[in-house]
Design a protein around this motif. Structure first.
Motif, PDB file in Angstrom:
ATOM      1  N   HIS A   1      10.086  56.191  23.822  1.00 23.86           N
ATOM      2  CA  HIS A   1      11.112  57.072  23.079  1.00 23.86           C
ATOM      3  C   HIS A   1      10.848  57.536  21.919  1.00 23.86           C
TER       4      HIS A   1
ATOM      5  N   ASP B   1      10.421  65.646  26.267  1.00 27.65           N
ATOM      6  CA  ASP B   1      11.177  64.916  27.197  1.00 27.65           C
ATOM      7  C   ASP B   1      12.798  65.503  26.748  1.00 27.65           C
TER       8      ASP B   1
ATOM      9  N   ASP C   1      16.941  65.690  33.073  1.00 31.81           N
ATOM     10  CA  ASP C   1      16.080  64.906  32.288  1.00 31.81           C
ATOM     11  C   ASP C   1      14.675  65.243  32.877  1.00 31.81           C
TER      12      ASP C   1
ATOM     13  N   HIS D   1      14.859  56.922  37.535  1.00 35.60           N
ATOM     14  CA  HIS D   1      16.228  56.315  37.578  1.00 35.60           C
ATOM     15  C   HIS D   1      17.188  57.459  38.060  1.00 35.60           C
TER      16      HIS D   1
ATOM     17  N   HIS E   1      20.939  57.683  32.279  1.00 33.78           N
ATOM     18  CA  HIS E   1      20.579  56.718  33.186  1.00 33.78           C
ATOM     19  C   HIS E   1      21.765  56.162  34.122  1.00 33.78           C
TER      20      HIS E   1
HETATM   21  N1  GLY Z   1      13.952  60.831  29.550  1.00 32.00           N
HETATM   22  C1  GLY Z   1      14.440  59.535  28.845  1.00 32.00           C
HETATM   23  C2  GLY Z   1      14.573  58.521  29.721  1.00 32.00           C
HETATM   24  O1  GLY Z   1      14.551  58.690  30.813  1.00 32.00           O
HETATM   25  O2  GLY Z   1      14.675  57.431  29.217  1.00 32.00           O
END
Ligand code: GLY
Ligand code: MN
Length: 456
Positions: free
Chosen positions: A260, A277, A289, A367, A374
């Motif tokens: 991150h 990202d 995402d 996820h 998330h």
């Molecule tokens: N794209 C950031 C994450 O899934 O944590």
């Protein structure tokens, strides 16, 4: 979790004092400015069924779902407000003016609830707050609905926030683990409208990635090229939606080995890769995402391509494992088998067995995705990470290889390469549909796409 019934208007020491004459002058001669009759958004037709599903799980219990409070960023400046996702899902309300509002499901008999929304209504012009209150005043932060307008907008009974102080205690979604868990689980399967919103988020995100590629020559020339990229994507996110759904990761070179990396303060080097990202969050608060790892020169070197191809093969294996009835963890396992095999063929691992490959992959391969990045994170293990996939769930598949620059287990040419490929998919009756297919995934397609955008 209750806020004081009537907080004093926020004013600062440099605000000018107000004379009685001015106060009287300000109280009069304002025309009526009603909101349009058709202010109910399409989502308001979906929220009664959502609330009914929640109601059925807690018969006879008072349920409290706050939008959340403003948070100070510095002195008198607050962070931009985003309502809690459960509140947005149950009310359809997503705007910044929802700060402090509370949804209460009041038990009505043993088997149903009545929903009451406690709101801070538009202040009357007879109350100086509308021009004096920096935090909530209409002339400071904008118009809010009055009670009748809020009822028209939501189809809910609305009451003044002051009256929330008299509501007896109940189960509060912000500190009641069981209620939070049920709310997460109710959101696991998306309805058609939600899938449409997620597709919109994905489409705007694809446009943002194209903006970034077009801006690469400018970003490469800037001493903080990563920031330039963050800004370019942020412009698209803010112009098309509510903003970014999470802090953009714009990681050049070895920064891509930091999962991150949001400091984004590095320069870009044309010999290296950029891991981007990023996701646009729609006004309805659904986020995409997506990750692409791009050669900053427009062409992959042979070693970059070698690593990329392995991650791509892992992602293909993960995507192929998605279908209703498959275990949630199956796609991660499928992706990791490919990675472990590849690392073994490179001589980095002695064997694909065991979990030593995790030194180079570090995290799970995906996820749930929805109102939260998330999504549904409070769901019980048996219904999400240890559960099975269902049609209508939306998730990411995002394997990566993070070959740290100081990792002595690796040959020198592999060190400092970080690659993640992340796509968004919706589980269908017999597999999964790639929602982010507008963005290229293979090295050849990426090179052709970049060439067309930069030179075209
Ligand atoms: N794209 C950031 C994450 O899934 O944590
Ligand atoms: Mn992700």
């Amino acid at each position: 979790m209750k806020e004081p019934a009537s907080a004093a208007p926020r004013m600062l020491s440099h605000d000018l004092p107000v004379s009685a004459e001015f106060e009287t002058f300000m109280a009069g001669d304002w025309a009526a400015t009603p909101l349009p009759a058709d202010i109910r958004p399409a989502v308001a037709e979906l929220t009664p069924a959502r609330r009914a599903r929640l109601s059925a799980r807690f018969p006879g219990e008072r349920l409290i779902v706050p939008a959340g409070e403003l948070k100070v960023r510095s002195n008198d400046c607050d962070h931009r407000f985003r309502p809690h996702s459960a509140y947005a899902w149950l009310t359809g309300l997503t705007g910044e003016e929802q700060a402090g509002h509370v949804l209460v499901l009041e038990p009505h008999g043993p088997h149903r609830h009545e929903a009451v929304l406690y709101v801070r209504p538009r202040s009357p012009r007879t109350d100086s707050g509308f021009y004096q209150d920096r935090r909530y005043g209409e002339f400071w932060v904008g118009r809010r609905p009055d009670l009748a307008e809020a009822e028209r907008m939501t189809g809910l009974r609305c009451a003044r926030l002051d009256a929330y102080g008299r509501v007896p205690p109940g189960r509060d979604a912000t500190d009641d683990a069981e209620l939070a868990s049920v709310l997460s689980e109710l959101r696991l399967v998306k309805d058609a409208w939600e899938v449409g919103q997620l597709q919109l988020a994905v489409d705007h995100t694809a446009a943002g990635f194209e903006d970034v590629v077009r801006a690469l020559p400018r970003a490469l020339a800037h001493p903080r090229g990563e920031r330039w990229i963050e800004g370019v994507f942020g412009l698209r996110a803010r112009a098309e939606g509510n903003g970014t759904g999470y802090e953009t990761i714009a990681a050049s070179g070895a920064h891509a080995c930091v999962l991150h990396w949001i400091r984004n303060d590095g320069p870009l080097d044309a010999r290296q890769l950029l891991l981007l990202d990023a996701g646009v969050e729609t006004d309805s608060l659904y986020t995409a995402d997506i990750t692409r790892t791009l050669p900053l020169s427009g062409r992959f070197s042979s070693v970059q391509r070698q690593v990329y191809d392995l991650v791509l093969a892992a992602q293909d294996a993960g995507i192929a494992a998605l279908r209703p009835g498959a275990r949630f963890r199956d796609f991660h396992r499928a992706a990791m088998r490919v990675i472990a095999q590849g690392l073994t063929e490179w001589g980095v691992l002695k064997s694909p067995e065991g979990d030593r490959h995790r030194r180079y992959t570090l995290c799970g391969s995906g996820h749930m995705l929805g109102l939260d990045l998330h999504d549904c994170a409070q769901a019980r293990a048996e219904s999400y990470p240890d559960g099975v996939l269902e049609e209508g769930q939306v998730l990411t598949v995002e394997p990566g290889l993070y070959l740290q620059p100081d990792d002595e287990t690796l040959p020198a040419e592999l060190r400092g390469i970080g690659i993640r490929i992340e796509d968004d998919l919706v589980v269908t009756a017999d597999g999964a549909r790639l929602m982010s297919g507008a963005l290229p995934r293979t090295p050849d397609a990426i090179e052709a796409w970049m060439g067309a955008l930069i030179d075209g």
